[in-house]
Design a protein around this motif. Structure first.
Motif, PDB file in Angstrom:
ATOM      1  N   UNK A 147       0.794  -1.230   0.000  1.00 40.41           N
ATOM      2  CA  UNK A 147       0.000   0.000   0.000  1.00 40.41           C
ATOM      3  C   UNK A 147       0.825   1.278   0.000  1.00 40.41           C
ATOM      4  N   UNK A 148       0.653   2.019  -1.005  1.00 34.08           N
ATOM      5  CA  UNK A 148       1.064   3.419  -1.085  1.00 34.08           C
ATOM      6  C   UNK A 148       2.488   3.717  -0.670  1.00 34.08           C
ATOM      7  N   UNK A 149       3.472   2.966  -1.133  1.00 30.89           N
ATOM      8  CA  UNK A 149       4.825   3.293  -0.694  1.00 30.89           C
ATOM      9  C   UNK A 149       5.223   4.702  -1.096  1.00 30.89           C
ATOM     10  N   UNK A 150       4.685   5.168  -2.221  1.00 35.53           N
ATOM     11  CA  UNK A 150       5.086   6.501  -2.668  1.00 35.53           C
ATOM     12  C   UNK A 150       4.559   7.584  -1.727  1.00 35.53           C
ATOM     13  N   UNK A 151       3.530   7.258  -0.985  1.00 37.69           N
ATOM     14  CA  UNK A 151       2.940   8.271  -0.113  1.00 37.69           C
ATOM     15  C   UNK A 151       3.492   8.182   1.298  1.00 37.69           C
ATOM     16  N   UNK A 152       4.323   7.199   1.552  1.00 37.65           N
ATOM     17  CA  UNK A 152       4.920   7.116   2.875  1.00 37.65           C
ATOM     18  C   UNK A 152       4.209   6.184   3.823  1.00 37.65           C
ATOM     19  N   UNK A 153       2.996   5.772   3.470  1.00 40.97           N
ATOM     20  CA  UNK A 153       2.263   4.878   4.373  1.00 40.97           C
ATOM     21  C   UNK A 153       2.621   3.430   4.083  1.00 40.97           C
ATOM     22  N   UNK A 154       2.994   2.704   5.122  1.00 38.44           N
ATOM     23  CA  UNK A 154       3.259   1.278   4.978  1.00 38.44           C
ATOM     24  C   UNK A 154       2.340   0.520   5.926  1.00 38.44           C
ATOM     25  N   UNK A 155       1.634  -0.452   5.347  1.00 37.93           N
ATOM     26  CA  UNK A 155       0.747  -1.301   6.151  1.00 37.93           C
ATOM     27  C   UNK A 155       1.374  -2.679   6.223  1.00 37.93           C
ATOM     28  N   UNK A 156       1.660  -3.138   7.403  1.00 37.17           N
ATOM     29  CA  UNK A 156       2.208  -4.478   7.585  1.00 37.17           C
ATOM     30  C   UNK A 156       1.066  -5.388   8.022  1.00 37.17           C
ATOM     31  N   UNK A 157       0.522  -6.099   7.025  1.00 34.80           N
ATOM     32  CA  UNK A 157      -0.671  -6.919   7.272  1.00 34.80           C
ATOM     33  C   UNK A 157      -0.411  -8.004   8.317  1.00 34.80           C
ATOM     34  N   UNK A 158       0.720  -8.680   8.166  1.00 33.10           N
ATOM     35  CA  UNK A 158       1.003  -9.796   9.065  1.00 33.10           C
ATOM     36  C   UNK A 158       1.241  -9.313  10.492  1.00 33.10           C
ATOM     37  N   UNK A 177      -7.564  -1.606  11.574  1.00 31.21           N
ATOM     38  CA  UNK A 177      -8.555  -2.137  10.624  1.00 31.21           C
ATOM     39  C   UNK A 177      -9.058  -1.037   9.690  1.00 31.21           C
ATOM     40  N   UNK A 178      -9.375   0.117  10.271  1.00 31.40           N
ATOM     41  CA  UNK A 178      -9.906   1.214   9.462  1.00 31.40           C
ATOM     42  C   UNK A 178      -8.864   1.720   8.472  1.00 31.40           C
ATOM     43  N   UNK A 179      -7.654   1.955   8.954  1.00 30.27           N
ATOM     44  CA  UNK A 179      -6.614   2.496   8.078  1.00 30.27           C
ATOM     45  C   UNK A 179      -6.271   1.509   6.965  1.00 30.27           C
ATOM     46  N   UNK A 180      -6.239   0.230   7.313  1.00 29.40           N
ATOM     47  CA  UNK A 180      -5.927  -0.798   6.312  1.00 29.40           C
ATOM     48  C   UNK A 180      -6.969  -0.793   5.200  1.00 29.40           C
ATOM     49  N   UNK A 181      -8.248  -0.732   5.606  1.00 32.75           N
ATOM     50  CA  UNK A 181      -9.318  -0.771   4.606  1.00 32.75           C
ATOM     51  C   UNK A 181      -9.323   0.492   3.750  1.00 32.75           C
ATOM     52  N   UNK A 182      -9.213   1.645   4.405  1.00 34.24           N
ATOM     53  CA  UNK A 182      -9.274   2.912   3.672  1.00 34.24           C
ATOM     54  C   UNK A 182      -8.095   3.048   2.713  1.00 34.24           C
ATOM     55  N   UNK A 183      -6.893   2.730   3.192  1.00 34.97           N
ATOM     56  CA  UNK A 183      -5.698   2.981   2.381  1.00 34.97           C
ATOM     57  C   UNK A 183      -5.532   1.953   1.270  1.00 34.97           C
ATOM     58  N   UNK A 184      -6.237   0.827   1.384  1.00 36.41           N
ATOM     59  CA  UNK A 184      -6.131  -0.202   0.343  1.00 36.41           C
ATOM     60  C   UNK A 184      -6.762   0.281  -0.957  1.00 36.41           C
ATOM     61  N   UNK A 185      -7.676   1.229  -0.845  1.00 36.56           N
ATOM     62  CA  UNK A 185      -8.348   1.739  -2.036  1.00 36.56           C
ATOM     63  C   UNK A 185      -8.396   3.265  -1.991  1.00 36.56           C
TER      64      UNK A 185
END
Ligand code: CA
Length: 244
Positions: A147-158, A177-185
């Protein structure tokens, strides 16, 4: 998207019970013991803060109506220094209290009437499972992230963790949960009921205003990490949208 797999049994925990009703405290301690945990009971907020600072428990069960420092004040003080899981217990099934508790970063909120020790134990287990899923993630080397490496946000799912330009965001499970869902799309507007579904991990009733509370906390944490607060955009009358 798939939930990160978590162990079914989170194992024993040291649980701080802050409860001024001796019978209720003893009942909770009995159930915690029976579930393999190590409870420590204290009867007021100041003693609770002192006990936590000295022994750093794995989870806090917190009554709201306490002599001395009340439960919300203690929750605020704990959150200023730790992300230890906090479950609030209260005799007052008051919407305002519940929202304040969630805004202060409590992980769960259980009304005392009707009081079900079994339900408390189920929530303890669920909250521990989530928090240990977060804590047990390896720190080095960096796990695969999306997710969005160019924007600086990194989501570590595991690992159930997120960072902004390398700065860790200290998120509660619901915020994650909220940030993961929102930032995925990015750019997609999610309606509040859709986001609310994400918070329904334990099948309990949570109001849509709880979504607003979590988003408010998420924005603050993003801002503190240097991301600015504008990445989660409010769409009036609908919900929220993540923008890079
Ligand atoms: Ca009380």
């Amino acid at each position: 998207m798939a939930e990160a797999p978590l162990p079914l049994d989170p194992g024993p925990a040291r649980v701080l019970v802050v409860e001024d009703e001796p019978k209720l405290a003893a009942l909770l301690a009995d159930y915690l013991h029976a579930a393999g945990h190590q409870p420590e009971c204290v009867a007021d907020g100041h003693a609770g803060l002192q006990a936590w600072n000295e022994r750093r428990h794995d989870l806090v069960l917190l009554d709201l109506m306490l002599p001395g420092m009340d439960g919300l004040s203690l929750c605020r003080q704990l959150r200023a220094q730790t992300s230890v899981p906090i479950i609030i217990l209260t005799a007052r099934d008051d919407e305002a209290d519940r929202l304040v508790g969630l805004e202060l970063g409590a992980d769960d909120y259980i009304p005392k009437t009707p009081f079900s020790p079994r339900e408390v134990m189920a929530r303890v287990k669920a909250v521990l499972r989530r928090s240990r899923g977060l804590q047990q993630a390896p720190v080095q080397p960096a796990p695969p992230a999306s997710a969005s490496p160019q924007a600086g946000l990194l989501i570590d799912e595991q690992g159930w963790r997120a960072s902004w330009c390398g700065v860790a965001l200290d998120l509660t499970p619901n915020e994650f949960r909220l940030l993961r869902a929102l930032s995925a799309q990015p750019g997609r507007v999610f309606e509040r009921p859709q986001l609310l579904d994400l918070l329904h991990g334990e099948g309990r009733a949570v109001t849509e205003r709880a979504v607003d509370s979590h988003v408010k906390n998420l924005r603050r944490k993003l801002e503190q990490a240097g991301a600015g607060s504008e990445h989660i955009r409010s769409v009036y009358g609908v919900g929220y949208c993540y923008e890079n």
